[in-house]
Design an enzyme around this catalytic site. Structure first.
Site, PDB file in Angstrom:
ATOM      1  N   ASN A  41     -38.665 -56.125 -54.522  1.00  0.00           N
ATOM      2  CA  ASN A  41     -40.029 -56.378 -54.998  1.00  0.00           C
ATOM      3  C   ASN A  41     -40.095 -57.859 -55.374  1.00  0.00           C
ATOM      4  O   ASN A  41     -39.625 -58.251 -56.435  1.00  0.00           O
ATOM      5  CB  ASN A  41     -40.313 -55.482 -56.213  1.00  0.00           C
ATOM      6  CG  ASN A  41     -41.663 -55.770 -56.839  1.00  0.00           C
ATOM      7  OD1 ASN A  41     -42.484 -56.491 -56.264  1.00  0.00           O
ATOM      8  ND2 ASN A  41     -41.898 -55.202 -58.014  1.00  0.00           N
ATOM      9  N   LYS A  46     -42.591 -59.541 -56.154  1.00  0.00           N
ATOM     10  CA  LYS A  46     -43.672 -59.833 -57.111  1.00  0.00           C
ATOM     11  C   LYS A  46     -44.469 -61.046 -56.612  1.00  0.00           C
ATOM     12  O   LYS A  46     -44.589 -61.234 -55.400  1.00  0.00           O
ATOM     13  CB  LYS A  46     -43.089 -60.024 -58.518  1.00  0.00           C
ATOM     14  CG  LYS A  46     -42.195 -58.836 -58.898  1.00  0.00           C
ATOM     15  CD  LYS A  46     -41.880 -58.761 -60.350  1.00  0.00           C
ATOM     16  CE  LYS A  46     -41.002 -57.534 -60.593  1.00  0.00           C
ATOM     17  NZ  LYS A  46     -40.738 -57.292 -62.000  1.00  0.00           N
ATOM     18  N   HIS A  92     -46.727 -49.682 -60.262  1.00  0.00           N
ATOM     19  CA  HIS A  92     -45.740 -50.513 -60.957  1.00  0.00           C
ATOM     20  C   HIS A  92     -46.233 -50.796 -62.384  1.00  0.00           C
ATOM     21  O   HIS A  92     -47.440 -50.937 -62.604  1.00  0.00           O
ATOM     22  CB  HIS A  92     -45.541 -51.832 -60.187  1.00  0.00           C
ATOM     23  CG  HIS A  92     -44.375 -52.615 -60.692  1.00  0.00           C
ATOM     24  ND1 HIS A  92     -44.450 -53.393 -61.818  1.00  0.00           N
ATOM     25  CD2 HIS A  92     -43.093 -52.695 -60.262  1.00  0.00           C
ATOM     26  CE1 HIS A  92     -43.253 -53.935 -62.047  1.00  0.00           C
ATOM     27  NE2 HIS A  92     -42.418 -53.529 -61.121  1.00  0.00           N
ATOM     28  N   GLU A 111     -46.292 -53.372 -64.078  1.00  0.00           N
ATOM     29  CA  GLU A 111     -47.083 -54.601 -64.232  1.00  0.00           C
ATOM     30  C   GLU A 111     -48.532 -54.370 -63.802  1.00  0.00           C
ATOM     31  O   GLU A 111     -49.453 -54.994 -64.342  1.00  0.00           O
ATOM     32  CB  GLU A 111     -46.415 -55.756 -63.458  1.00  0.00           C
ATOM     33  CG  GLU A 111     -45.150 -56.222 -64.189  1.00  0.00           C
ATOM     34  CD  GLU A 111     -44.064 -56.818 -63.309  1.00  0.00           C
ATOM     35  OE1 GLU A 111     -44.321 -57.134 -62.133  1.00  0.00           O
ATOM     36  OE2 GLU A 111     -42.923 -56.966 -63.817  1.00  0.00           O
ATOM     37  N   GLU A 154     -38.443 -47.063 -63.780  1.00  0.00           N
ATOM     38  CA  GLU A 154     -38.292 -48.441 -64.238  1.00  0.00           C
ATOM     39  C   GLU A 154     -38.689 -48.519 -65.709  1.00  0.00           C
ATOM     40  O   GLU A 154     -39.884 -48.663 -66.023  1.00  0.00           O
ATOM     41  CB  GLU A 154     -39.194 -49.367 -63.430  1.00  0.00           C
ATOM     42  CG  GLU A 154     -38.863 -49.419 -61.964  1.00  0.00           C
ATOM     43  CD  GLU A 154     -39.318 -50.735 -61.334  1.00  0.00           C
ATOM     44  OE1 GLU A 154     -38.480 -51.432 -60.767  1.00  0.00           O
ATOM     45  OE2 GLU A 154     -40.508 -51.074 -61.451  1.00  0.00           O
ATOM     46  N   GLY A 162     -37.067 -57.379 -65.807  1.00  0.00           N
ATOM     47  CA  GLY A 162     -37.072 -58.828 -65.950  1.00  0.00           C
ATOM     48  C   GLY A 162     -36.488 -59.325 -67.261  1.00  0.00           C
ATOM     49  O   GLY A 162     -36.635 -60.502 -67.599  1.00  0.00           O
ATOM     50  N   SER A 178     -33.712 -54.963 -64.046  1.00  0.00           N
ATOM     51  CA  SER A 178     -32.542 -55.840 -64.182  1.00  0.00           C
ATOM     52  C   SER A 178     -31.329 -55.346 -63.386  1.00  0.00           C
ATOM     53  O   SER A 178     -30.198 -55.442 -63.851  1.00  0.00           O
ATOM     54  CB  SER A 178     -32.196 -56.045 -65.655  1.00  0.00           C
ATOM     55  OG  SER A 178     -33.278 -56.672 -66.335  1.00  0.00           O
TER      56      SER A 178
HETATM   57  P1  PGA Z   1     -36.335 -56.873 -62.226  1.00  0.00           P
HETATM   58  O1  PGA Z   1     -37.705 -56.163 -61.756  1.00  0.00           O
HETATM   59  O2  PGA Z   1     -35.261 -56.449 -61.241  1.00  0.00           O
HETATM   60  O3  PGA Z   1     -36.629 -58.340 -62.165  1.00  0.00           O
HETATM   61  O4  PGA Z   1     -36.030 -56.386 -63.588  1.00  0.00           O
HETATM   62  C1  PGA Z   1     -37.719 -54.861 -61.241  1.00  0.00           C
HETATM   63  C2  PGA Z   1     -39.135 -54.448 -60.919  1.00  0.00           C
HETATM   64  O5  PGA Z   1     -40.048 -54.740 -61.691  1.00  0.00           O
HETATM   65  O6  PGA Z   1     -39.400 -53.814 -59.866  1.00  0.00           O
END
Ligand code: PGA
Length: 246
Positions: A9, A11, A94, A96, A164, A170, A209
């Site tokens: 992903n 983003k 997601h 976000e 998640e 992140g 992460s």
């Molecule tokens: P990250 O994000 O690996 O940077 O923690 C995962 C995600 O949001 O899909």
């Protein structure tokens, strides 16, 4: 036996020259691997990645799709358009999107249905916040997200689910393999109640992460079938190492 699945992903990251260097380096790094692998760039780079991926086995996905099929919805991108650009997968719900765009479970359910009608494989994201975990609500929050999104779906074939935890995205603070496994086992129980026929084949990904250094211990858990990877997917070596670990 569920085939491992690892999804990148990106983003809101990317730029023409960077994307080309990243994809070329990643494809060159990938040697022996068993996992299915999907790259999800921002919409505007789908065409570029479709060309870069060419005839490789690595597939293309999008990070979101509209809940509407077509019409006067400025700024929206339909599932059918994604299919037309070569995408086979799409991430929906997601955290976000839920957090910054107020996406409700009902909206996520409508997106899932659009994705399936267009022939895309949706990856439904669920996960609790830090406060919800501390309040002992992690399972009830995840269950409500699952039921809210999946209740009207006729069957769960051709779907993946990503757990998640919001506090792990992140932040560098991955869930421990045991914490992740416990939630994955819980999710499998919930989906078994919805569709016992397809639940055991459903792939459950962990996200939050995931890095080259913690991927193998996460993948060693019985109900962790792969990963949804944000930050580490922007580094060809790190992402190739995660795919190899799966
Ligand atoms: P990250 O994000 O690996 O940077 O923690 C995962 C995600 O949001 O899909």
């Amino acid at each position: 036996m569920r085939q491992p699945l690892v999804i990148a992903n990106w983003k809101m990251h990317g730029k023409g020259a960077f994307n080309q260097a990243l994809v070329e380096a990643f494809l060159a790094e990938l040697k022996e691997y068993r996992a299915q692998c999907v790259l999800c760039p921002p919409f505007v780079y789908l065409g570029q990645l479709a060309e870069l991926l060419g005839s490789s086995d690595v597939m293309l996905g999008a990070q979101d799709c509209s809940h509407i099929a077509e019409g006067a919805y400025t700024g929206e991108v339909s599932a059918q358009m994604l299919r037309d650009c070569g995408a086979q997968w799409v991430i929906v719900g997601h955290s976000e999107r839920r957090q910054y765009h107020q996406e409700s479970d009902a909206l996520v359910a409508a997106k899932l249905s659009m994705a399936q009608h267009a022939g895309l494989t949706p990856v439904l994201c669920v996960g609790e916040t830090q406060e919800q975990r501390e309040a002992g609500e992690a399972e009830s929050v995840v269950k409500a997200q699952l039921l809210g999104a999946l209740d009207d779906l006729p069957d769960l074939q051709g779907l993946a689910i990503a757990y998640e935890p919001v506090w792990a995205i992140g932040t560098g603070l991955s869930a421990s393999p045991e914490q992740a496994q416990a939630m994955h086992a819980f999710i499998r129980d919930v989906v078994t109640d919805l569709d016992a026929t397809n639940a055991s084949a459903l792939r459950l990904l962990y996200g939050g992460s995931v890095k080259a250094g913690n991927a193998a211990e996460l993948f060693a858990q019985a109900d962790i079938d792969g990963a949804l990877v944000g930050g580490a997917s922007l580094d060809a070596d790190a992402f190739a190492a995660i795919v190899s670990a799966a």
